[in-house]
Design a protein around this motif. Structure first.
Motif, short mmCIF file in Angstrom:
data_model
loop_
_atom_site.label_atom_id
_atom_site.label_comp_id
_atom_site.label_asym_id
_atom_site.label_seq_id
_atom_site.Cartn_x
_atom_site.Cartn_y
_atom_site.Cartn_z
N TRP A 167 -43.59 -36.19 -3.00
CA TRP A 167 -43.05 -36.68 -4.27
C TRP A 167 -41.53 -36.61 -4.33
CZ3 TRP A 167 -47.12 -33.46 -7.34
CH2 TRP A 167 -48.33 -34.17 -7.37
N ARG A 168 -40.92 -35.88 -3.42
CA ARG A 168 -39.47 -35.75 -3.42
C ARG A 168 -38.84 -37.06 -2.96
NH1 ARG A 168 -34.99 -34.62 -0.57
NH2 ARG A 168 -33.53 -33.10 -1.47
N ASN A 169 -37.75 -37.42 -3.60
CA ASN A 169 -37.07 -38.66 -3.22
C ASN A 169 -36.53 -38.55 -1.80
OD1 ASN A 169 -37.48 -39.91 -5.71
ND2 ASN A 169 -35.65 -38.95 -6.58
N PRO A 170 -36.56 -39.61 -0.99
CA PRO A 170 -36.05 -39.56 0.38
C PRO A 170 -34.55 -39.21 0.38
CG PRO A 170 -37.35 -41.53 0.01
CD PRO A 170 -37.16 -40.88 -1.31
N PRO A 171 -34.02 -38.58 1.43
CA PRO A 171 -34.76 -38.17 2.64
C PRO A 171 -35.57 -36.90 2.40
CG PRO A 171 -32.47 -37.54 2.83
CD PRO A 171 -32.58 -38.32 1.55
N ILE B 116 -38.11 -26.77 -1.98
CA ILE B 116 -37.81 -28.20 -2.00
C ILE B 116 -36.75 -28.56 -3.03
CG2 ILE B 116 -38.78 -30.50 -2.46
CD1 ILE B 116 -41.45 -29.41 -1.37
N TYR B 117 -36.80 -27.93 -4.20
CA TYR B 117 -35.94 -28.35 -5.30
C TYR B 117 -34.84 -27.36 -5.67
CZ TYR B 117 -39.45 -31.95 -6.05
OH TYR B 117 -40.30 -33.01 -5.88
N CYS B 118 -34.89 -26.13 -5.13
CA CYS B 118 -33.94 -25.13 -5.60
C CYS B 118 -33.02 -24.56 -4.53
CB CYS B 118 -34.69 -23.96 -6.25
SG CYS B 118 -35.68 -24.43 -7.69
N THR B 119 -33.46 -24.50 -3.28
CA THR B 119 -32.66 -23.83 -2.25
C THR B 119 -31.46 -24.66 -1.84
OG1 THR B 119 -34.14 -24.77 -0.58
CG2 THR B 119 -34.57 -22.52 -1.30
N MET C 272 -37.99 -34.37 -10.03
CA MET C 272 -38.22 -33.04 -10.57
C MET C 272 -36.97 -32.19 -10.41
SD MET C 272 -41.19 -30.29 -9.53
CE MET C 272 -42.49 -31.51 -9.81
N GLN C 273 -36.57 -31.49 -11.45
CA GLN C 273 -35.38 -30.67 -11.44
C GLN C 273 -35.75 -29.20 -11.24
OE1 GLN C 273 -32.26 -31.96 -11.53
NE2 GLN C 273 -33.23 -33.98 -11.54
N CYS C 274 -34.81 -28.45 -10.66
CA CYS C 274 -35.05 -27.03 -10.42
C CYS C 274 -34.78 -26.23 -11.69
CB CYS C 274 -34.14 -26.54 -9.30
SG CYS C 274 -34.21 -24.75 -9.06
N SER C 275 -35.70 -25.30 -11.97
CA SER C 275 -35.52 -24.36 -13.07
C SER C 275 -35.44 -22.97 -12.47
CB SER C 275 -36.69 -24.46 -14.07
OG SER C 275 -36.54 -23.53 -15.12
N ARG C 276 -34.31 -22.71 -11.78
CA ARG C 276 -34.16 -21.51 -10.98
C ARG C 276 -34.29 -20.24 -11.82
NH1 ARG C 276 -31.26 -21.24 -6.13
NH2 ARG C 276 -30.28 -23.22 -6.68
N SER C 277 -33.63 -20.21 -12.97
CA SER C 277 -33.59 -18.98 -13.75
C SER C 277 -34.81 -18.79 -14.63
CB SER C 277 -32.32 -18.97 -14.62
OG SER C 277 -32.34 -20.08 -15.53
N GLY C 278 -35.57 -19.86 -14.86
CA GLY C 278 -36.71 -19.77 -15.75
C GLY C 278 -38.03 -19.72 -15.03
N LEU C 279 -38.52 -20.85 -14.60
CA LEU C 279 -39.85 -20.96 -14.01
C LEU C 279 -39.98 -20.13 -12.74
CD1 LEU C 279 -42.64 -22.33 -14.07
CD2 LEU C 279 -41.63 -24.22 -12.74
#
Length: 283
Positions: free
Chosen positions: A98-102, A160-163, A1-8
């Motif tokens: 669901w995040r890929n390790p680590p 998890i995906y943006c910070t 899953m990719q971060c959509s910082r400016s949108g979502l």
């Protein structure tokens, strides 16, 4: 899953603030109908079979119509709180899984798991099994489940995906001061819940004046603690979703503390007039 910082993330954060302001506008004068502000028991008493008007005994009088389904639909308090709080704990946990390790390597994941999920683990698996409260309205429960799912996704997705925190973030003043506020608020919250539970015996629903801890200064000590928690979390993580959640919390339970304060003053003639509603010595 990719971060959509400016949108979502921005869209969901703005929506959260809007929901908080809407809740504040709708409940500023009248509290949400659950707990001590729920007239469910009173309505049940008024609708009991055989009840007659005080001014006469007209047997031909038609019985009052049944309560609307939305007023009759209640869930036991322990079950309701468990179901309501579970998504806020479960959704971030699923996102972490669901995040890929680590999985817990980034600092954002550790902050999410250590602070946000810790609060909701307590709320879901400890608080909900200890509470002694009145049945919970189904419509309020449904709204709570929706919000906890929504907020759990927003906080979890962003952390998890943006910070991206620098390696020395744990030494930053924002992190240390926010963590102190969070832990202080959590301690106040847990202690206040304990004080409220001790007011009742098992199976008892009578409301009494809370004494001890921060309740000696404010009527909504538990609400103050939770608001302090989430502003501490927002400062420690320095993230847009966390700040919007803190604002939503203030708009949601801040007015409820005021309504609790008014209820105590109206119900108990001996209620200490020196107590404030939410903030000690101020408000």
């Amino acid at each position: 899953m990719q971060c959509s910082r400016s949108g979502l993330v921005v869209s969901l954060s703005c929506l959260q603030v809007a929901l908080g302001l809407l809740h504040l506008a709708l409940n500023r004068r009248h509290p949400m109908r659950y707990g001590k502000h729920d007239d469910y028991k009173q309505k049940q008493e008024e609708q009991r079979p055989g009840r007659e008007k005080a001014e006469g005994n007209d047997s031909s009088q038609k019985p009052p119509p049944p309560l609307p389904a939305e007023d009759r639909a209640h869930v036991p308090a322990r079950c309701a709180w468990f179901l309501q709080e579970l998504p806020a704990c479960l959704v971030p946990a699923l996102l972490l899984a669901w995040r890929n390790p680590p999985r817990l390597a980034p600092l954002g994941c550790k902050l999410l798991a250590g602070m946000f999920c810790a609060h909701y683990f307590y709320r879901t698996f400890i608080y909900s099994f200890l509470i002694r409260g009145r049945p919970f309205p189904l419509k309020v429960l449904f709204c709570g489940i929706l919000f906890c799912t929504y907020n759990g996704f927003l906080q979890g997705y962003y952390m998890i995906y943006c910070t991206e925190y620098p390696d020395d973030w744990c030494n930053n003043l924002r992190f240390t001061s926010g963590l102190i506020l969070f832990l202080l608020g959590l301690g106040i919250n847990i202690h206040s819940d304990h004080v409220l539970r001790q007011l009742r015996k098992p199976g008892e629903f009578t409301y009494k004046i809370p004494q001890g801890g921060l309740f000696d200064y404010v009527s909504g000590a538990n609400f103050f603690g939770e608001i302090l928690e989430w502003f501490g979390y927002a400062i420690a993580t320095w993230s847009l979703p966390a700040f919007t959640f803190a604002i939503f919390t203030l708009c949601c339970i801040g007015p409820r503390a005021v309504h609790h304060h008014r209820y105590y003053i109206k119900t108990f003639t001996s209620y200490p007039r020196s107590r404030k509603a939410l903030i000690p010595f101020i408000f």
